[in-house]
Design a protein around this motif. Structure first.
Motif, PDB file in Angstrom:
ATOM      1  N   ASP A  21       0.830  -1.212   0.000  1.00 57.51           N
ATOM      2  CA  ASP A  21       0.000   0.000   0.000  1.00 57.51           C
ATOM      3  C   ASP A  21       0.862   1.259   0.000  1.00 57.51           C
ATOM      4  OD1 ASP A  21      -2.291  -1.508   0.012  1.00 57.51           O
ATOM      5  OD2 ASP A  21      -2.561  -1.408   2.198  1.00 57.51           O
ATOM      6  N   ALA A  22       2.009   1.195   0.678  1.00 54.01           N
ATOM      7  CA  ALA A  22       2.891   2.368   0.750  1.00 54.01           C
ATOM      8  C   ALA A  22       3.447   2.732  -0.614  1.00 54.01           C
ATOM      9  CB  ALA A  22       4.034   2.097   1.724  1.00 54.01           C
ATOM     10  N   LEU A  23       3.529   1.733  -1.512  1.00 56.95           N
ATOM     11  CA  LEU A  23       4.113   1.961  -2.835  1.00 56.95           C
ATOM     12  C   LEU A  23       3.085   2.303  -3.912  1.00 56.95           C
ATOM     13  CD1 LEU A  23       7.012   1.112  -2.026  1.00 56.95           C
ATOM     14  CD2 LEU A  23       7.033  -0.355  -4.045  1.00 56.95           C
ATOM     15  N   ASN A  24       1.795   2.183  -3.586  1.00 56.11           N
ATOM     16  CA  ASN A  24       0.757   2.315  -4.616  1.00 56.11           C
ATOM     17  C   ASN A  24       0.819   3.635  -5.367  1.00 56.11           C
ATOM     18  OD1 ASN A  24      -0.302  -0.202  -4.291  1.00 56.11           O
ATOM     19  ND2 ASN A  24      -1.957   0.420  -2.908  1.00 56.11           N
ATOM     20  N   ALA A  25       0.978   4.732  -4.638  1.00 60.09           N
ATOM     21  CA  ALA A  25       0.986   6.052  -5.290  1.00 60.09           C
ATOM     22  C   ALA A  25       2.176   6.190  -6.236  1.00 60.09           C
ATOM     23  CB  ALA A  25       1.007   7.158  -4.236  1.00 60.09           C
ATOM     24  N   LEU A  26       3.336   5.671  -5.807  1.00 60.03           N
ATOM     25  CA  LEU A  26       4.523   5.747  -6.664  1.00 60.03           C
ATOM     26  C   LEU A  26       4.343   4.896  -7.916  1.00 60.03           C
ATOM     27  CD1 LEU A  26       7.449   5.494  -4.056  1.00 60.03           C
ATOM     28  CD2 LEU A  26       6.564   7.542  -5.162  1.00 60.03           C
ATOM     29  N   GLU A  27       3.792   3.704  -7.765  1.00 59.77           N
ATOM     30  CA  GLU A  27       3.580   2.826  -8.912  1.00 59.77           C
ATOM     31  C   GLU A  27       2.604   3.459  -9.904  1.00 59.77           C
ATOM     32  OE1 GLU A  27       5.188   0.139  -9.654  1.00 59.77           O
ATOM     33  OE2 GLU A  27       5.843  -0.871  -7.827  1.00 59.77           O
ATOM     34  N   LEU A  28       1.561   4.103  -9.392  1.00 58.48           N
ATOM     35  CA  LEU A  28       0.578   4.756 -10.270  1.00 58.48           C
ATOM     36  C   LEU A  28       1.228   5.906 -11.032  1.00 58.48           C
ATOM     37  CD1 LEU A  28      -2.344   5.033 -11.245  1.00 58.48           C
ATOM     38  CD2 LEU A  28      -2.789   6.500  -9.256  1.00 58.48           C
ATOM     39  N   GLN A  29       2.047   6.706 -10.350  1.00 61.85           N
ATOM     40  CA  GLN A  29       2.720   7.830 -11.006  1.00 61.85           C
ATOM     41  C   GLN A  29       3.720   7.328 -12.038  1.00 61.85           C
ATOM     42  OE1 GLN A  29       1.859  11.132 -10.541  1.00 61.85           O
ATOM     43  NE2 GLN A  29       3.131  11.355 -12.372  1.00 61.85           N
ATOM     44  N   PHE A  30       4.380   6.222 -11.750  1.00 56.55           N
ATOM     45  CA  PHE A  30       5.317   5.617 -12.697  1.00 56.55           C
ATOM     46  C   PHE A  30       4.595   5.286 -14.002  1.00 56.55           C
ATOM     47  CE2 PHE A  30       7.005   1.652 -14.519  1.00 56.55           C
ATOM     48  CZ  PHE A  30       8.301   2.035 -14.821  1.00 56.55           C
TER      49      PHE A  30
END
Length: 371
Positions: A21-30
């Motif tokens: 969950d902590a990585l979700n925003a970064l993965e979406l922006q990627f």
């Protein structure tokens, strides 16, 4: 051996865990950034795309070496990149170190989709160590009996930042690593998202530290290979350049995540670094487009001396000369007198090609991209 447990000594090794969950925003922006980069490429001509590839690969070759404290010659690297890409270049001799890292970067770019093998890693290591005479094991995993340690400080009282698995475990450890890398990058395998794959690949490899030297450079290449496999095309991002800008943060992030297999902090750091590298790539695409417009607008308005200096300014990249262009720089690059340099610089200012900051000996000149 340190009494403190390293990640490879824990019962979880080599199974890394993290908070998805902590990585979700970064993965979406990627994912969004990938679309933006592809969109930007639609406005780039074939010649500009070639320039972009040369610039990216040259920057990465330079900066991945600088992270390790090795400072190479930019002109030699660019010449070698072009030669390895099959482009026409002059016949000047390229030193072994510059040729080797350039050869590796072009191989990574051209053959990103190849299955990872021990032989591929050995080939990269041979390229990286081109011309070296101080290593025992070149093109093979390390065999020395001494502990493989990352240290700093005085020789008589070193600080051990990390100790890797012993050399006699390299075949087993690297067998597991290569199998893991190929499995998670199998088409259709979505157990890990792109940033997590790339971040784990880097940390996993550098924790094994399988080579006598060159582990950091190969780890960063593997991260770029991972990204390329995830998006189905060469990543062409300025990963090493972005890391080098804040090198201490990179080493701190590695040091803070080498005693545990729970690596959420590392993946947050590395994921954000990849996003920053994507943003830098977009700036480089814009720079190359503006460069083409610039020469269309001004190439017939300036003399050969001025053109030579402007070319050198562009060669320095979007950031320009460190500290700006001085009159002394101009005199040396153009191979002209101080008085002629003064006239040329005034002419470039009057035409809006350069901007000026400072005064007297502190006067500096900058390209006016949007003039």
């Amino acid at each position: 051996m340190s009494r403190n447990i390293w990640n490879w000594q824990s019962k979880e090794w080599p199974h890394f865990s993290y908070d998805e969950d902590a990585l979700n925003a970064l993965e979406l922006q990627f994912s969004k950034n990938i679309g933006t980069v592809l969109g930007a490429f639609r406005h780039v001509s074939d010649d500009q795309r070639e320039q972009f590839i040369i610039e990216i690969l040259s920057n990465e070759a330079l900066k991945t070496s600088e992270i390790e404290g090795e400072y190479l010659d930019r002109d030699s690297i660019q010449s070698s990149i072009k030669r390895n890409l099959g482009l026409s270049v002059d016949k000047k001799r390229v030193p072994p170190a510059e040729f080797g890292i350039s050869e590796m970067m072009v191989d990574l770019y051209r053959n990103y989709s190849d299955t990872l093998t021990h032989e591929l890693l050995f080939d990269w290591h041979k390229m990286l160590t081109n011309g070296r005479r101080d290593l025992i094991d070149i093109g093979t995993y390390r065999t020395h009996e001494d502990p493989m340690q990352v240290v700093s400080g005085r020789l008589d009282r070193p600080t051990v930042h990390f100790e890797a698995p012993p050399s006699d475990e390299m075949q087993k450890e690297m067998g597991q690593f290569v199998d893991w890398f190929n499995q998670v990058h199998t088409q259709g395998n979505d157990t890990l998202l792109p940033l997590a794959k790339a971040g784990i690949a880097h940390l996993y490899f550098v924790s094994i530290h399988p080579f006598e030297d060159g582990n950091g450079r190969i780890a960063r290449a593997l991260a770029e290979k991972s990204i390329s496999l995830s998006i189905g095309q060469p990543a062409l991002i300025t990963l090493s350049k972005t890391i080098e800008v804040h090198k201490n943060a990179y080493y701190d992030a590695l040091a803070n995540n080498n005693r545990t297999c729970n690596i959420t902090d590392w993946l947050l750091y590395f994921g954000q670094t990849i996003l920053d590298a994507q943003e830098d790539t977009l700036k480089l695409i814009d720079f190359i487009i503006e460069k083409a417009k610039f020469f269309d607008r001004y190439s017939k308005q300036i003399n050969e001396r001025q053109l030579k200096v402007v070319d050198r300014l562009f060669a320095a990249g979007p950031q320009g000369f460190l500290g700006g262009l001085s009159a002394e720089n101009y005199t040396r690059i153009a191979k002209t007198s101080a008085s002629t340099a003064t006239r040329d610089l005034k002419d470039l200012l009057d035409k809006g090609i350069l901007l000026k900051t400072g005064s007297l000996k502190g006067t500096r000149y900058w390209l006016n991209f949007y003039g």
